[in-house]
Design an enzyme around this catalytic site. Structure first.
Site, PDB file in Angstrom:
ATOM      1  N   THR A 123       0.832  -1.214   0.000  1.00  0.00           N
ATOM      2  CA  THR A 123       0.000   0.000   0.000  1.00  0.00           C
ATOM      3  C   THR A 123       0.863   1.260   0.000  1.00  0.00           C
ATOM      4  OG1 THR A 123      -1.423   1.305   1.474  1.00  0.00           O
ATOM      5  CG2 THR A 123      -0.176  -0.414   2.513  1.00  0.00           C
ATOM      6  N   ASP A 124       0.309   2.340  -0.522  1.00  0.00           N
ATOM      7  CA  ASP A 124       1.034   3.626  -0.476  1.00  0.00           C
ATOM      8  C   ASP A 124       1.150   4.138   0.961  1.00  0.00           C
ATOM      9  OD1 ASP A 124      -1.612   4.408  -0.031  1.00  0.00           O
ATOM     10  OD2 ASP A 124      -1.606   6.026  -1.521  1.00  0.00           O
ATOM     11  N   GLU A 125       0.379   3.520   1.889  1.00  0.00           N
ATOM     12  CA  GLU A 125       0.414   3.998   3.278  1.00  0.00           C
ATOM     13  C   GLU A 125       1.756   3.713   3.943  1.00  0.00           C
ATOM     14  OE1 GLU A 125      -3.172   3.392   5.502  1.00  0.00           O
ATOM     15  OE2 GLU A 125      -4.390   3.376   3.694  1.00  0.00           O
ATOM     16  N   TYR A 147      -1.619  -0.685  10.973  1.00  0.00           N
ATOM     17  CA  TYR A 147      -1.878  -1.313   9.668  1.00  0.00           C
ATOM     18  C   TYR A 147      -0.704  -1.071   8.728  1.00  0.00           C
ATOM     19  CZ  TYR A 147      -3.493  -1.562   4.812  1.00  0.00           C
ATOM     20  OH  TYR A 147      -3.572  -1.823   3.451  1.00  0.00           O
ATOM     21  N   LYS A 151       2.022  -3.727   7.111  1.00  0.00           N
ATOM     22  CA  LYS A 151       2.204  -3.900   5.667  1.00  0.00           C
ATOM     23  C   LYS A 151       3.654  -3.633   5.276  1.00  0.00           C
ATOM     24  CE  LYS A 151      -0.454  -4.729   2.902  1.00  0.00           C
ATOM     25  NZ  LYS A 151      -0.881  -6.080   2.386  1.00  0.00           N
TER      26      LYS A 151
END
Ligand code: NAD
Ligand code: TYD
Length: 340
Positions: A123-125, A147, A151
């Site tokens: 994810t870009d997060e 989260y 990731k």
């Protein structure tokens, strides 16, 4: 070619399976999914009788099940994860288990069985907040909630199998997805279905936060591009550049549904709320990828899907969901003067 898709009963995995089957007549897909609250076989009703598709209920952390399903598999696409930031703030443990340890179990089995391509869906997060220009893939990671930290851990482990064992891992970092079959804890289906039911839209803080609302089909064609043409060991951002502030997204949904803006209720902000995500997908575009939805098109096409498919989301917004909703929003809405 036999492909193992994990987490295929969820939002993106189910859209990916449908898209991949329609583009590759000669493929065989095995979907391994634990069917957590977010997994839903309704998402795949239209392909369940396709002879090229099969489903196995199981946990990616269970090495026996994973070893069994890995027989004859040439490529793995790992979507399986705990995915909701707010739930990770409430209890991170399940995120560490699936999003890190589960990746380890899959990598071990895939390596042992000579898998030729392992795509880890990230994810870009993992970049954390973007303050300046959109991040390219070589920007440092700075995950700021359980989260995104889980990731980041999962993808670092996956990448270590490339550098240590030469195992062909490819990593994708997708932006916020929107589209059919997204569990209504995520903001777009939550706001849309609440608005349809004339319930408040709980907007965190100022609502000035910004996301890149990329349509799930554009994310899936990006993953397909990486599977087919990506370089082992490389990481690819997948974002359409559909930047929109949350407040504008909420207003757009209400306008489309003909509902009043008074439904927007500013509630207490998310802890550690990442203000803005923005990624640069030039590297993926060089493989021939082009998104087909702009920001408004992506959001509105999702909104219309929920309007047309109450039979999908109404049963979900009961039971477990109601308990979660009360815990997450009950006090927030009460304090903000919303009706809850
Ligand atoms: P989702 O929550 O809708 O679905 C997750 C699926 O994984 C569910 O079907 C669930 O049953 C399954 N699952 C969970 N734990 C499992 C386990 N231990 N073993 C087997 N299956 C398990 O998630 P999503 O939105 O479809 O996201 C899919 C992937 O894409 C995730 O890895 C997520 O981090 C990543 N991603 C999501 C977004 C987004 O905007 N939703 C953006 C970028 C990347
Ligand atoms: P979300 O869909 O949870 O995705 P992520 O946090 O992984 O980006 O949230 C998207 C944006 O919407 C984020 O800035 C938080 C905000 N948001 C709200 O304002 N209210 C809500 O009830 C939710 C779930 C999210």
């Amino acid at each position: 070619m036999k492909i193992l898709v994990t987490g295929g009963a969820g939002f993106i995995g189910s859209n990916f399976i449908r898209l991949y089957l329609s583009h590759h007549s000669d493929c065989e897909i095995v979907n391994l999914d634990k069917l957590t609250y977010a997994g839903n076989l309704e998402n795949l009703r239209d392909v369940e009788n396709d002879p090229r598709y099969s489903f196995v209920k199981g946990d990616i952390c269970d090495s026996d099940v994973v070893g069994d399903v890995m027989q004859g598999v040439r490529a793995v696409v790992n979507f399986a994860a705990e995915t909701h930031v707010d739930r990770s703030i409430g209890d991170p443990s399940g995120f560490l288990r699936t999003d890190i340890f589960g990746v380890h179990v899959l990598l071990e089995a895939a390596r042992e069985h000579g898998v030729e391509r392992f795509v880890q869906i990230s994810t870009d997060e993992v970049y954390g907040v973007t303050t300046g220009e959109p991040f390219t893939e070589d920007a440092p990671m700075n995950p700021r909630n359980p989260y995104s930290a889980s990731k980041a851990g999962g993808e670092l482990l996956a990448h270590s199998y490339f550098t240590t064992y030469g195992f062909p891992v490819l990593i994708t970092r997708g932006a916020n997805n929107v589209g059919p079959n997204q569990y209504p804890e995520k903001v777009i289906p939550l706001f849309t279905t609440n608005a349809i039911e004339d319930k408040p839209l709980p907007l965190y803080g100022s609502g000035e936060q910004e996301r890149d609302y990329t349509h799930v089909l554009d994310h899936c064609t990006g993953i397909e591009c990486v599977m087919d043409g990506g370089e082992p060991g490389a990481t690819y951002n997948i974002g359409a550049g559909n930047h929109m502030k949350n407040i504008d997204m909420a207003r757009l949904i209400l306008r489309e549904l003909g509902k009043p803006e008074e439904l927007i209720v500013h509630v207490e902000d998310r802890e550690g709320h990442d203000f803005r995500y923005a990624i640069d997908s030039t590297k993926l575009r060089a493989l021939g990828w082009e998104p087909s939805f702009d920001a408004e098109g992506a959001v509105l096409s999702a909104v219309r899907w929920y309007v047309e498919n109450p039979g999908w989301w109404q049963p979900i917004k009961s039971g477990e969901f109601l308990e979660y909703y009360e815990k997450q929003y009950g006090k927030r809405l009460e304090e903000a003067g919303g009706t809850g």
